[in-house]
Design a protein around this motif. Structure first.
Motif, PDB file in Angstrom:
ATOM      1  N   TRP A 188       4.235 -34.395  98.067  1.00 27.04           N
ATOM      2  CA  TRP A 188       4.612 -35.321  99.135  1.00 27.04           C
ATOM      3  C   TRP A 188       5.925 -34.881  99.752  1.00 27.04           C
ATOM      4  O   TRP A 188       6.652 -34.067  99.182  1.00 27.04           O
ATOM      5  N   ASN A 203       0.218 -41.409 101.855  1.00 29.95           N
ATOM      6  CA  ASN A 203       0.139 -40.278 100.942  1.00 29.95           C
ATOM      7  C   ASN A 203       1.456 -39.509 100.857  1.00 29.95           C
ATOM      8  O   ASN A 203       1.512 -38.435 100.252  1.00 29.95           O
ATOM      9  N   GLY A 204       2.503 -40.045 101.506  1.00 29.97           N
ATOM     10  CA  GLY A 204       3.803 -39.393 101.460  1.00 29.97           C
ATOM     11  C   GLY A 204       3.929 -38.201 102.384  1.00 29.97           C
ATOM     12  O   GLY A 204       4.776 -37.338 102.167  1.00 29.97           O
ATOM     13  N   ARG A 241      -0.908 -41.586  93.308  1.00 23.48           N
ATOM     14  CA  ARG A 241      -0.539 -40.828  94.501  1.00 23.48           C
ATOM     15  C   ARG A 241       0.147 -39.520  94.107  1.00 23.48           C
ATOM     16  O   ARG A 241       0.417 -39.257  92.937  1.00 23.48           O
TER      17      ARG A 241
END
Length: 281
Positions: free
Chosen positions: A173, A184-185, A142
């Motif tokens: 993020w 995905n923040g 991520r």
């Protein structure tokens, strides 16, 4: 069971797949080297013990020579801070300096938080590096962030004078899942950046424009931290503390001129020079 307790429970399942953003190679181009003599072990919401800065800071009339390095993108002076959802820096009762206050989790991704003393331009300095740090609720692969805080001794101009420097590499993020961010923040109670002396008095706090605004700080935004500035140097914010007051003038980094534009400017400059030469007697 409160949110803090739940956060301490290891993730049992990976979050659903989505946008994969890799750590940016060489993302730390704007970050200063060094300040890595100590490491904050991999953790979620942890902090260091009180650490010597190496010089005295006069922060809005409050004198400090120690601070706490907090995993969640900030340093504090009176005590450690494990709060993971960023609060309003313009209304807090805490002394805090935060280059990127959000829910940082360094237990994955090859993340690290390091800190220590060093020098900038011959001046003593203390810095903290948040290198390729992930967010709570994220998984390997991520988005990660790289950013840095540097405090620079300017006591040659007056006792307690210092500079605050925020440096940004990649920002992928803005919020952990317990702060409302998605897998995905992104979204939720997004990051804040700035500082406060905790009194609530006018002129003793500041937030960078885009704080708490979804998407504002993330790479690709027109206000992305890695490409904006208050000194015309993309990825760097500088604030000078003199006689206890901290200057907060903010100047957006100039918009890059396309190559064709530079050729046009160069051509016009050449024509102007020729005209000056031709009019000399």
């Amino acid at each position: 069971m409160n949110c803090m307790t739940l956060k301490l429970i290891p993730l049992a399942l990976a979050v659903a797949s989505g946008l994969i953003v890799s750590a940016s190679e060489g993302a730390a181009a704007i970050l200063r080297t060094g300040f890595d003599s100590a490491t904050l072990g991999a953790n979620d919401d942890g902090s260091s013990m009180a650490v010597d800065i190496g010089f005295e800071t006069n922060f809005f009339g409050r004198t400090n020579n120690q601070l706490y390095v907090n995993n969640n993108g900030n340093v504090t002076f009176e005590s450690a801070l494990n709060t993971f959802t960023p609060f309003d820096l313009t209304a807090t009762g805490r002394q805090i300096i935060a280059p990127f206050f959000a829910d940082v989790d360094t237990r994955n991704y090859g993340s690290s938080v390091t800190y220590g003393r060093g020098a900038v331009g011959g001046y003593d300095a203390f810095g903290v590096n948040w290198s390729d740090v992930g967010f709570f609720g994220g998984t390997e692969g991520r988005a990660t962030n790289s950013f840095q805080l540097v405090l620079i001794d300017r006591s040659a101009t007056g006792l307690g004078n210092f500079d605050i420097e925020f440096n940004y590499g990649n920002i992928g993020w803005e919020a952990g899942t317990f702060s409302g961010g998605d897998s995905n923040g992104l979204g939720g109670d997004s990051a804040r950046a700035g500082f406060s002396n905790g009194t609530g008095e006018a002129g003793t706090y500041y937030e960078i424009a885009g704080s708490a605004v979804n998407g504002a700080f993330v790479d690709g935004s027109v206000t992305a931290l890695a490409s904006s500035s208050n000194i015309g140097e993309p990825g760097r914010y500088l604030f000078s503390a003199r006689n206890g007051a901290v200057g907060t003038a903010e100047i957006t980094a100039p918009v890059p001129i396309p190559a064709a534009g530079w050729l046009l400017i160069a051509g016009l400059g050449g024509l102007a020079a020729m005209r000056r030469r031709n009019t000399r007697h």
